[in-house]
Structure formats: C-alpha cells, structure tokens
Enzyme design. Sequence first.
Site, PDB file in Angstrom:
ATOM      1  CB  CYS A  80      -9.887   1.117  11.665  1.00 21.83           C
ATOM      2  SG  CYS A  80      -8.814   2.304  12.465  1.00 21.83           S
ATOM      3  CG  HIS A 174      -6.235  -1.805  10.771  1.00 21.50           C
ATOM      4  ND1 HIS A 174      -6.442  -1.399   9.470  1.00 21.50           N
ATOM      5  CD2 HIS A 174      -6.298  -0.687  11.519  1.00 21.50           C
ATOM      6  CE1 HIS A 174      -6.609  -0.095   9.435  1.00 21.50           C
ATOM      7  NE2 HIS A 174      -6.525   0.366  10.661  1.00 21.50           N
ATOM      8  CD  GLU A 176      -6.872  -4.647   7.818  1.00 16.26           C
ATOM      9  OE1 GLU A 176      -7.670  -4.982   8.717  1.00 16.26           O
ATOM     10  OE2 GLU A 176      -6.507  -3.459   7.642  1.00 16.26           O
TER      11      GLU A 176
HETATM   12  N1  GLN Z   1      -8.339   7.869  12.367  1.00 15.22           N
HETATM   13  C1  GLN Z   1      -9.056   7.360  11.218  1.00 15.22           C
HETATM   14  C2  GLN Z   1     -10.456   7.932  11.150  1.00 15.22           C
HETATM   15  O1  GLN Z   1     -11.064   8.164  12.145  1.00 15.22           O
HETATM   16  C3  GLN Z   1      -9.154   5.861  11.259  1.00 15.22           C
HETATM   17  C4  GLN Z   1      -7.793   5.251  11.130  1.00 15.22           C
HETATM   18  C5  GLN Z   1      -7.795   3.896  10.490  1.00 15.22           C
HETATM   19  O2  GLN Z   1      -8.766   3.466   9.883  1.00 15.22           O
HETATM   20  N2  GLN Z   1      -6.678   3.239  10.596  1.00 15.22           N
HETATM   21  O3  GLN Z   1     -10.954   8.122  10.071  1.00 15.22           O
END
Ligand code: GLN
Length: 191
Positions: A80, A174, A176
Amino acid sequence: MTAVQGDVSEHLEIVERAMAELSLPGRAVPVRKPAVLEEVAALIIPGGESTTISKLLVKFGLFEGVIERVEEGMPLMGTCAGCVLLAKEGDEQVMATGTRLLGLMDMAVDRNAFGRQRESFEVDLDIDEIGSARGVFIRAPAIRRVWGECEVLARLEERIVMAQQRHMLALTFHPELSGTTGVHSRLLELI
Ligand code: GLN
C-alpha cells in the site's frame, strides 16, 4: 519491518506464522534504528500514509540504509503506502506533497487510485505463483505501469495491484489483513 507507521503488529504476526510454516529459523522484529536494519534478512514497508512514512524514514535515519541494503540484495516488500515508496515515479499527489520516493522499482504509481466511492473494499485476487488471495484495499494506490525488469503479478480490473522486480515485491493491498500467509511466504522465499 520498518515500524515508523502502519499495521506493524499484524505483519509481525503473519511473518512469524509464515516462518513456522516454512520451518525457517529467526523472528520478526520492528525496525526503527539503522543498527537493526543492518541485521534483518528481509524488510517490509507497511501501509499507512506514504508522505508520513517517507519523512519518518528520513528522520529515523533509515532512508538511505534501506536503499543500500536492497541494492546489496536484501528482499523488500512494500504494501500500500510502502508500494508507493518503492516506485521510481509518482503521480501529481506524490509531486504536490514533495514525497521522497525510495525509487527502487521500475514502476509508476497513482495514490488513492480507486476513488472516494471505493475507499476500502475486499476482493479475491489471482496472483501469479501464489494463486487466489484475499485483497484488502484501503485508500489504495494502483501501479499505473511497469517497465524494465519489473513484472506484473496481479491485476484488479485493468489496474496492476502487485508487481515483482528481482528480490522486491510491491502490492497495493494489505496482505496482513487477509488472514493468509501466501504473500509473506513469497517474500521469505526470496531470502
Ligand atoms: N493512500 C495512502 C497513501 O498513498 C496509502 C493508504 C494505505 O497504505 N492504506 O499514502
């Protein structure tokens, strides 16, 4: 795993489970200091806010060290926000916030690519060599394109959501939070 921000305890728990399944020795540890970064065999940069994680990596003196260790061959997984940081190219949001990317993978990312209506959702993904896995997406980025040595491992609709470049994995969801160990095992197998 870098423990400056993100779902640290969930990742640590899944890594420990994956190590037990693969009968690997060792343990999962949070990384907040350069001395600890020197000792780990692989690293995860979890989700959170990419802008904040980038600043904290600099503040904790980890930013350059992560790049060096990966260039020496340490496997790295970014999930992410961590995926955003691994990219060589970011979108306007990355530019506007002046976020420093680690720039390790041949890919371009778009932050918050799934829009407001789909801020967070779960879906079954089909990942190359891992098979089906539950993807939990939270304000997720997408990988807009890959080039060079970077290969696509999974897509959702037309968007790339997981990629690999040699010993580096980037995923926009994610793992995890999926309750399964497949993605983490893949990182451990790269050690
Ligand atoms: N939107 C976040 C970003 O770009 C990432 C979101 C997340 O890690 N769940 O930093």
